[in-house]
Design an enzyme around this catalytic site. Structure first.
Site, short mmCIF file in Angstrom:
data_model
loop_
_atom_site.label_atom_id
_atom_site.label_comp_id
_atom_site.label_asym_id
_atom_site.label_seq_id
_atom_site.Cartn_x
_atom_site.Cartn_y
_atom_site.Cartn_z
CG HIS A 45 -38.51 18.01 45.21
ND1 HIS A 45 -39.35 18.99 44.76
CD2 HIS A 45 -38.22 17.24 44.12
CE1 HIS A 45 -39.58 18.83 43.47
NE2 HIS A 45 -38.91 17.77 43.06
CD GLU A 48 -36.07 14.02 42.74
OE1 GLU A 48 -36.13 14.37 41.54
OE2 GLU A 48 -37.06 14.07 43.52
CG HIS A 49 -34.45 18.75 41.18
ND1 HIS A 49 -34.89 19.42 40.07
CD2 HIS A 49 -35.55 18.16 41.70
CE1 HIS A 49 -36.19 19.25 39.91
NE2 HIS A 49 -36.62 18.49 40.90
CD GLU A 126 -40.94 18.84 40.20
OE1 GLU A 126 -41.43 17.71 40.38
OE2 GLU A 126 -39.74 19.11 40.44
#
Length: 998
Positions: A45, A48-49, A126
């Site tokens: 994750h 991905e950022h 997030e």
């Protein structure tokens, strides 16, 4: 749109009939969070950022986002268990350039070391935003039941602890791991790409070959988890879990762990079983439970997401929304579910039912309208990972073949003896039995074996005589002919085919999409709905009870792709229907009949009252909902917050509700729109049926309700309230800048300004300042009044709301400088981007209908509004554009600013009395003699309720639970207005006119 508020971004920037359509691309990588290294959870994750933060060819961190936003598009990405997807859309003219920037993220991303800490904070924000999510909490708790070392048990989100603190303590170099992970996991032969644009296929192929040919291929085999079977064949899975949720709800969730079923996509056995177990008609589980007032809804199956459906397992879940009475009959509810499953086993797979599902799916696919290009390519690139080329478009949509052996095998695995049972209830908090905590989301829970008497009773079940297979669905369309128009000439916009003191009916025969579908919408306008919070509560009770009364009748229509919805406005009830036109009038008649003959028993009334009370609580504890609620209660002349409704629902009686409904139907003005494959004569018959069945009299014009907005003072006003959830650290700040009465030109200026502000707002407040994961600006239009707003969702443990407000104001000063440096050419490019968006063709009939219905609902009737907006946009000047911003922000000296601030808790859940799990998050063992974990020994909820007298107060509404708690604002200087009493603040404020020419 309960308050009449419009979001201009959603309402008006799309679409008008023309040849323009956004181009879109999506890239799917066949690796995801399953591949996270065990010592750096959340790395996939995090990667991905990071890949979106500049490349060697385009080194600016914000280059892609700035380019996309400048040319009318958007971009996003998400990480699943075994896939990671990136996607964007943009104006066709700039598609090739956007593809080149996009491709470089996978060819040579920079992933600068100095960006690591900043982006870890974004990932952490997030994660913290999702801490109050009961869905995320359930998912993590379920994952903790997996076998040791199985990827299903990993923590996929990532946060500061998993990506920075713990790796540093272990001597792990997160940045080095990130680089290694990228090299191993982002390889060309794991990727699938889908693009959509109006270029020729030859041109697109040439572009893709040229632009993406340098994506590296590591030649290594893609990570494969197919050998990791039966992840939940563990002692922890086959137990009873009791969980304290964030929301006030009583929910039963039964989960079975089945083998991977992706190879059976042509049969789709789980959708078949989910169809039957989630049915709501006669003979169903829900019908049985609703008769006893034990449940309000049921869902069954799985969502085919990576967590529930991957190469290691397939989940099958039955979720029952329980009433308070149902919570006291958990055993009976479980028994009903298991009896129905036993009935299905005895009758075996039903080819007639399967073919019915198959027909509905086929009809939907055959007559599908276009989706948004970005949605289409996103779905397509993932399908390319799962299905053979000839089934990329159909693999996830159609049922290809009936195979009773595959279905029977799945059914044989769904038994009482091999499931996990989870009960979520706020009542457990008062019982003080949930003294374990899940490691990552801190969910309080307890765990025990199922009672032997229960399990024994389920060994030889005899299904209730009330259970049976659903009857043949009478709502499935069979006539797909396109009707000949009976009104000439065919017009571009809706026309009023009836206009009387009782009704006004607008009509448009579809001549664009040419599909056998229609939309029906009626606004039942009634007086005095909004005069007291009690009346708004009764309106809620009426609509929710009506939906419950209809559910058994209309469920068959729903699964046959006919849908309806109720929208509760301060002006009345909006009924909307859509679907295949063949049987749509039948559904309309059923709804009207239930409105005309509305009734409710005392028991059902009390049950609905309990459910709505819970829904009010759930809305209050959401800081995003609360900040909006408070803002609207300040700017609207009359507006009842959820807290107001929650405070008065206790004394509403059934007789009061029945009187309200009678009065509601007594005097109405009916305004409707019928659009699609339906004749004008048929449309008139619908209006005639509605008015004759309701037997309503004419509502005089002077009794038509009007919604008005107050003019804020020419100063800066602040309202700061405490969030209702003491365990939620999330704060929300919305700075709202009122711009005055709307007209089309002003609305275009405001929309254009917010479009320009969107990218720097995100880049500065989110990426650079790291205030929070969710940062956005919005063009607001509320009852003919314009405003612009900036909202930041942050965490109280990181930033005070005062600091967030300060950062927003500094951003506006910086943005003013951006506008001052804007050239004429840049301004024209910006205007053209918005004009192009407004010229985008409608993807499907619903977009056109929605645009026209908005004009009717607001009673403005400017059906050619988009054309008018384009003309206004093309005549705007750069000077006018800058001045519009300058005169409405504090630096201009004339701002009407309202800052609404909801303050989260600074006390994290880790400091509460409940003890966390040990490191591996497995259930804690408790000595029975200690009495520390009552969950291990007491299964009957009724017994538990009786043990703890405090549960008698579960639904009581103390003032502290319903009133806003205004917080002191010592940081706000005395020249600014501090709102601690909203009615007092509103006294004497001017009211904007109720003009309808905007």
């Amino acid at each position: 749109m309960e308050d009449g508020e419009e979001n201009e971004e959603n309402k008006n920037c799309k679409k008008t009939p023309a040849s323009e359509k956004l181009a879109a691309a999506a890239l799917c990588i066949g690796t995801g969070s399953f591949s996270d290294p065990p010592d750096v959870p959340g790395l996939a994750h995090f990667l991905e950022h990071m890949v979106f933060m500049g490349s060697e060819k385009y080194p600016d961190e914000n280059a892609f986002d700035a380019f996309i936003k400048k040319h009318g598009g958007n971009s996003n990405a998400f990480t699943d268990c075994e896939r990671t997807i990136f996607y964007f859309d943009v104006q066709k003219k700039y598609f090739r350039n956007a593809l080149d920037i996009f491709a470089q993220f996978f060819i040579s991303p920079l992933m600068k070391k100095d960006a690591v800490d900043r982006e870890i904070k974004a990932v952490d924000s997030e994660y913290e935003m999702n801490l109050p999510s009961d869905t995320a909490r359930k998912q993590q708790l379920l994952g903790n039941m997996a076998k040791d070392g199985h990827p299903m048990g990993k923590f996929f989100w990532g946060n500061v602890q998993s990506l920075k603190t713990t790796p540093e303590e272990l001597g792990v170099d997160t940045y080095g791991r990130l680089r290694e992970f990228h090299k191993r996991m982002y390889s060309a032969h794991y990727m699938t790409l889908a693009v959509q644009s109006k270029e020729t296929l030859d041109d697109l192929e040439e572009w893709i070959t040229e632009i993406f040919s340098d994506v590296p291929n590591n030649t290594q085999q893609r990570p494969d988890f197919t050998n990791l079977k039966e992840p939940f064949d563990t002692e922890e899975f086959y137990k009873l879990y009791k969980v304290v949720p964030v929301k006030n709800m009583d929910q039963l969730e039964i989960t079975w762990s089945l083998p991977c079923l992706q190879q059976h996509y042509k049969v789709k056995p789980l959708p078949y079983l989910g169809w039957l177990l989630g049915h709501e008609g006669k003979g169903s589980i829900l019908s049985y439970l609703k008769k006893r007032l034990w449940a309000m809804s049921i869902n069954s199956g799985n969502d085919e997401s990576g967590f529930e459906y991957n190469t290691t397992w397939s989940s099958f879940v039955i979720t029952v929304c329980l009433t308070d009475e149902g919570f006291l009959h958990i055993y009976e509810v479980l028994t009903a579910v298991f009896e129905y499953i036993e009935m299905l086993r005895r009758v075996g797979p039903q080819e007639r039912v399967y073919k019915e599902i198959q027909t509905i799916a086929s009809n939907e696919f055959r007559w599908q309208e276009q989706s948004e290009p970005v949605d289409y390519v996103e779905n397509l690139c993932e399908s390319m990972q799962l299905y053979p080329p000839e089934e990329y478009l159909t693999g996830d949509r159609l049922l290809f073949e009936y195979d009773e052996n595959v279905i029977s095998d799945c059914l044989s695995r769904i038994r009482p003896s091999n499931c996990s049972i989870m009960i979520l209830s706020k009542k457990y908090k008062d019982m003080e039995i949930c003294n374990l905590k899940e490691k990552w989301f801190q969910s309080p829970y307890c765990v025990s074996d199922l009672d032997d008497s229960w399990t024994k009773s389920w060994e030889n079940l005899e299904p209730s005589a009330e259970f049976h297979i659903p009857e043949e669905n009478v709502y499935i369309a069979t006539d797909f002919n396109l009707k000949e128009p009976d009104l000439h000439p065919l017009l571009k916009f809706p026309v009023a085919i009836l206009d009387s003191s009782q009704s006004r009916l607008w009509y448009k025969k579809d001549d664009k999409f040419l599909v056998p579908k229609a939309y029906i919408a009626f606004h039942l306008i009634a007086p005095a709905i909004n005069v007291t919070p009690e009346r708004m509560v009764m309106f809620d009770l009426f609509a929710c009870t009506l939906a419950q009364n209809l559910s058994e009748v209309t469920y068959a229509a729903d699964v046959a792709q006919l849908s309806y919805s109720f929208q509760l406005l301060e002006t009345g009830l909006v009924i909307t229907l859509r679907g295949f036109n063949h049987k749509l009038p039948n559904l309309f008649h059923a709804i009207v009949d239930h409105i005309a003959d509305f009734t409710v028993s005392e028991d059902l009334f009390l049950t609905m009252k309990q459910q709505i009370t819970k829904s009010y609580y759930n809305k209050c504890i959401d800081p995003t909902d609360l900040v909006r609620d408070v803002r609207l209660s300040i700017i609207n002349q009359v507006y009842w917050r959820t807290t107001d409704k929650r405070a008065c629902i206790g004394h509403i009686t059934r007789d009061m509700l029945m009187h309200f409904v009678h009065e509601f139907k007594k005097k109405l003005f009916v305004e409707g729109l019928v659009h699609g494959n339906i004749t004008a004569r048929e449309a008139l018959l619908l209006e005639e049926y509605l008015c004759s069945k309701l037997k309503c009299s004419v509502l005089p014009k002077n009794q038509h309700p009007q919604k008005r907005v107050l003019q804020l003072p020419e100063s800066q006003s602040y309202c700061r309230v405490k969030g209702f959830n003491p365990e939620d650290i999330n704060s929300v700040v919305t700075n709202y800048y009122q711009c005055g009465a709307a007209n089309i030109r002003r609305a275009c200026l405001n929309e254009l300004l917010m479009m320009k502000m969107e990218e720097p707002c995100f880049d500065i407040l989110r990426t650079r300042e790291q205030l929070g994961y969710s940062v956005f600006c919005t063009s607001q239009k509320n009852n003919n009044t314009l405003a612009m707003s900036v909202t930041v969702c942050t965490q109280a443990t990181k930033f005070s709301v005062s600091k967030v407000d300060e950062h927003i104001e500094k951003f506006l000063v910086e943005f003013e400088d951006i506008l001052d440096r804007m050239t004429q050419q840049e301004f024209e490019t910006h205007v053209n981007a918005l004009v192009t968006l407004k010229r985008c063709e409608d993807s499907h009939m619903g977009e056109e209908v929605h645009r026209h219905w908005t004009q009717i609902e607001l009673q403005t009737y400017i059906f050619d509004r988009l054309e008018k907006e384009i003309l206004e946009l093309e005549n705007l000047t750069l000077v006018e554009f800058r001045e519009w911003f300058h005169q409405h922000v504090p630096s201009g000296g004339r701002a009407r600013k309202l800052s609404v601030q909801v303050v989260g808790s600074t006390i994290t859940s880790e400091t509460s009395e409940v003890k966390p799990d040990d490191c591996d998050s497995k259930p804690m063992e408790i000595d029975p003699a200690s009495g520390q974990n009552a969950c291990l020994f007491t299964l009957d909820p009724l017994v538990e309720l009786q043990r703890n007298s405090r549960t008698e107060q579960i639904n009581c509404q103390s003032s502290s639970e319903t009133d806003l708690q205004f917080l002191p604002m010592p940081d706000i200087d005395d020249q600014k207005t501090k709102i601690a009493n909203i009615p007092v603040f509103k006294e004497g404020l001017m009211v904007y006119p109720a003009s309808k020419n905007s």
